[in-house]
Design a protein around this motif. Structure first.
Motif, mmCIF file in Angstrom:
data_model
loop_
_atom_site.group_PDB
_atom_site.id
_atom_site.type_symbol
_atom_site.label_atom_id
_atom_site.label_comp_id
_atom_site.label_asym_id
_atom_site.label_seq_id
_atom_site.Cartn_x
_atom_site.Cartn_y
_atom_site.Cartn_z
ATOM 1 N N TYR A 43 0.855 -1.185 0.000
ATOM 2 C CA TYR A 43 0.000 0.000 0.000
ATOM 3 C C TYR A 43 0.885 1.227 0.000
ATOM 4 O O TYR A 43 1.813 1.325 0.781
ATOM 5 N N ASN A 44 0.568 2.159 -0.877
ATOM 6 C CA ASN A 44 1.355 3.381 -0.909
ATOM 7 C C ASN A 44 0.457 4.573 -1.231
ATOM 8 O O ASN A 44 -0.166 4.587 -2.277
ATOM 9 N N PRO A 45 0.386 5.560 -0.351
ATOM 10 C CA PRO A 45 1.004 5.595 0.973
ATOM 11 C C PRO A 45 0.193 4.804 1.985
ATOM 12 O O PRO A 45 -0.992 4.563 1.757
ATOM 13 N N LEU A 46 0.843 4.440 3.092
ATOM 14 C CA LEU A 46 0.090 3.928 4.236
ATOM 15 C C LEU A 46 -0.095 5.085 5.202
ATOM 16 O O LEU A 46 0.864 5.778 5.534
ATOM 17 N N PHE A 47 -1.332 5.285 5.614
ATOM 18 C CA PHE A 47 -1.656 6.406 6.491
ATOM 19 C C PHE A 47 -2.186 5.815 7.794
ATOM 20 O O PHE A 47 -3.270 5.236 7.831
ATOM 21 N N ILE A 48 -1.394 5.934 8.877
ATOM 22 C CA ILE A 48 -1.807 5.370 10.163
ATOM 23 C C ILE A 48 -2.400 6.492 11.006
ATOM 24 O O ILE A 48 -1.762 7.529 11.189
ATOM 25 N N TYR A 49 -3.600 6.265 11.500
ATOM 26 C CA TYR A 49 -4.217 7.361 12.228
ATOM 27 C C TYR A 49 -4.851 6.870 13.525
ATOM 28 O O TYR A 49 -5.313 5.736 13.634
ATOM 29 N N GLY A 50 -4.800 7.685 14.571
ATOM 30 C CA GLY A 50 -5.381 7.317 15.854
ATOM 31 C C GLY A 50 -5.005 8.331 16.919
ATOM 32 O O GLY A 50 -4.166 9.204 16.685
ATOM 33 N N GLY A 51 -5.627 8.186 18.099
ATOM 34 C CA GLY A 51 -5.402 9.139 19.186
ATOM 35 C C GLY A 51 -3.980 9.107 19.709
ATOM 36 O O GLY A 51 -3.186 8.228 19.363
ATOM 37 N N SER A 52 -3.700 10.060 20.575
ATOM 38 C CA SER A 52 -2.354 10.201 21.107
ATOM 39 C C SER A 52 -1.991 9.035 22.033
ATOM 40 O O SER A 52 -2.822 8.568 22.813
ATOM 41 N N GLY A 53 -0.771 8.540 21.918
ATOM 42 C CA GLY A 53 -0.278 7.496 22.814
ATOM 43 C C GLY A 53 -0.810 6.109 22.514
ATOM 44 O O GLY A 53 -0.814 5.236 23.374
ATOM 45 N N LEU A 54 -1.277 5.871 21.289
ATOM 46 C CA LEU A 54 -1.866 4.563 20.966
ATOM 47 C C LEU A 54 -0.958 3.700 20.094
ATOM 48 O O LEU A 54 -1.337 2.621 19.680
ATOM 49 N N GLY A 55 0.249 4.177 19.787
ATOM 50 C CA GLY A 55 1.196 3.298 19.094
ATOM 51 C C GLY A 55 1.533 3.652 17.657
ATOM 52 O O GLY A 55 2.160 2.851 16.965
ATOM 53 N N LYS A 56 1.159 4.836 17.200
ATOM 54 C CA LYS A 56 1.450 5.207 15.809
ATOM 55 C C LYS A 56 2.959 5.332 15.576
ATOM 56 O O LYS A 56 3.502 4.758 14.635
ATOM 57 N N THR A 57 3.619 6.091 16.454
ATOM 58 C CA THR A 57 5.064 6.268 16.307
ATOM 59 C C THR A 57 5.774 4.918 16.395
ATOM 60 O O THR A 57 6.698 4.633 15.629
ATOM 61 N N HIS A 58 5.304 4.079 17.331
ATOM 62 C CA HIS A 58 5.879 2.743 17.479
ATOM 63 C C HIS A 58 5.827 1.988 16.142
ATOM 64 O O HIS A 58 6.824 1.412 15.702
ATOM 65 N N LEU A 59 4.672 2.024 15.474
ATOM 66 C CA LEU A 59 4.542 1.294 14.204
ATOM 67 C C LEU A 59 5.430 1.871 13.105
ATOM 68 O O LEU A 59 6.001 1.127 12.309
ATOM 69 N N LEU A 60 5.563 3.179 13.055
ATOM 70 C CA LEU A 60 6.445 3.777 12.039
ATOM 71 C C LEU A 60 7.877 3.278 12.228
ATOM 72 O O LEU A 60 8.550 2.894 11.271
ATOM 73 N N HIS A 61 8.344 3.305 13.486
ATOM 74 C CA HIS A 61 9.696 2.826 13.765
ATOM 75 C C HIS A 61 9.814 1.339 13.405
ATOM 76 O O HIS A 61 10.827 0.913 12.844
ATOM 77 N N ALA A 62 8.771 0.570 13.728
ATOM 78 C CA ALA A 62 8.812 -0.871 13.471
ATOM 79 C C ALA A 62 8.974 -1.137 11.971
ATOM 80 O O ALA A 62 9.763 -2.000 11.561
#
Ligand code: ADP
Ligand code: MG
Length: 426
Positions: free
Chosen positions: A123-142
């Protein structure tokens, strides 16, 4: 240009207006020097109405402005920091292995996995969305970590939307846009966090999306994370929506208790500690807010346990978490913030929620909105609702105004500190 200083944000002023200066005036022609052509174009495109308005207000409307582009002397230019740019900026703790999958995040997790193992083909782009502190940054790093481990020579970059924008402005000012574009166009994977930060910064959004398009057309993988859906970010262009539709939008919801328990076990394991199931459940069912707070509670408890040499059990959890859980119970609500702000500025709460845009009310209202964003988990649309049904773009604008003022207004800094203290100790 001085006259304009009060009318635009300090960032806009420093980036775009300050680098100009008056060269000469011949009759009605005012020559203003700008660093380069692109700079002139940008000012003409975005700030001319403002400049004309300022001239008129000062009865100088007879003046015509001629922007003279002067190439800056190359030698005096600061060089872009190549080394810094090459670093990956990835946190090894935020790997897929350390990410607990539950009903609330399994879709986003699966999408992230697919993208990481199939760059530019899933998928391009992948757009991850959700509230604060729910793991978005974690998934980007992963995603970054996994892509890197399967191909260590991969060219990837992780950065926030704000960093990206600042870098672009710098490149523009230093006439390094070609280098900037080259750098991004040769990437295999670009991970941009907190894309909602671009909200309300319309003049830089355009450049951002231009680069985005270039990458997309070169079939480079782009992954974005945001607190808002694309359509909720003010100013995101229509044609970009179709780009997003061509990719995938994956949301993360707040976790259920089971997922929170599993996360506690995982995080404890990473600290070489363990937490009995009943203790994990005790914490998970009491910490209602985001995963970042959940983690904070766990770490405090583990620290207390090792400092006092006690075993981790419910009694210790209760003892250690009592003050935290109490604060959790006594959550800071928008209503509490509104009452405190109204009282402080000697207004009525209704006035903060009203449509009255007179000066003595607007600033306190902006402050109250800013505090709601800072001190509660409310989303921007929710904050708008709490202020008499205002649109979230109004909320973003208000928050930006306060943040800009805070940079150079010590009185406001003081007021806000006092308000925060009052709200937290009420
Ligand atoms: P966001 O970017 O959405 O605000 P983060 O990615 O920074 O949130 O997550 C906040 C904290 O919660 C981080 O320490 C992260 O590791 C942790 N976290 C979030 N979701 C999970 C999960 N599913 N499993 C393990 N840890 C998680
Ligand atoms: Mg984040």
């Amino acid at each position: 240009m001085q006259i304009l200083k009060k009318k635009v944000s300090p960032q806009v002023y420093n980036d775009w207006l300050k680098p100009t200066f008056e060269l000469s005036q011949e009759g009605n022609l005012l020559r203003v020097k700008v660093p380069n052509d692109r700079f002139r174009d940008h000012i003409q495109k975005h700030y001319m109405p403002l400049i004309e308005d300022a001239l008129q207000k000062n009865e100088l409307q007879h003046l015509t402005i001629d922007f003279v582009a002067e190439r800056p002397i190359q030698l005096t230019l600061p060089q872009l920091d190549e080394k810094k740019e090459e670093r990956l900026h990835l946190n090894a703790r935020y790997s897929f292995d350390h990410f607990v999958v539950g009903a609330s995040n399994q879709f986003a997790h699966a999408a992230a996995k697919a993208v990481a193992t199939n760059l530019s083909r899933a998928y391009n782009p992948l757009f991850i969305y959700g509230g604060s502190g729910l793991g978005k940054t974690h998934l980007l790093h992963a995603i970054g970590l996994e892509a890197y481990h399967s191909n260590p020579s991969i060219k990837l970059l992780y950065l926030s939307a704000e960093e990206f924008t600042n870098e672009f402005i710098r490149a523009l000012r230093l006439e390094k846009t070609v280098a900037f574009r080259d750098k991004y166009r040769t990437l295999d994977l670009l991970l941009i966090d907190d894309i909602h930060q671009l909200a309300g910064k319309s003049s830089t959004q355009e450049e951002f999306f231009h680069t985005f398009n270039a990458l997309y057309e070169n079939q480079k993988q782009i992954v974005l994370a945001s607190d808002l859906l694309p359509r909720e970010i003010p100013g995101v262009r229509e044609r970009l929506h179709s780009r997003f539709q061509g990719g995938l939008i994956a949301d993360i919801q707040p976790p259920d208790v089971e997922t929170k328990v599993a996360i506690l076990h995982k995080k404890a394991g990473m600290e070489n500690a363990s937490v009995p199931d009943d203790v994990a459940w005790f914490i998970a069912s009491r910490v209602k807010s985001n995963i970042r707070n959940l983690e904070g509670c766990l770490l405090r408890m583990l620290a207390m346990s090792s400092l006092m040499g006690k075993t981790v059990n419910i009694a210790l959890a209760k003892e250690v978490l009592r003050p935290l859980i109490n604060t959790e119970d006594r959550v800071i609500t928008p209503a509490l913030i509104q009452e405190t702000v109204a009282q402080y500025y000697q207004l009525k709460v209704e006035e903060l929620k009203s449509k009255n845009n007179s000066k003595p009310i607007v600033r306190p209202r902006q402050v109250a909105m800013y505090l709601c964003k800072k001190l509660t988990d409310s989303s921007l649309p929710e904050i708008g609702k709490n202020f008499g049904g205002k649109h979230h773009s109004t909320v973003i604008h208000s928050i930006n105004r306060v943040e800009d003022s805070l940079k150079h207004d010590p009185i406001l800094q003081n007021e806000i500190n006092t308000l925060i203290e009052t709200i937290k100790t009420t």
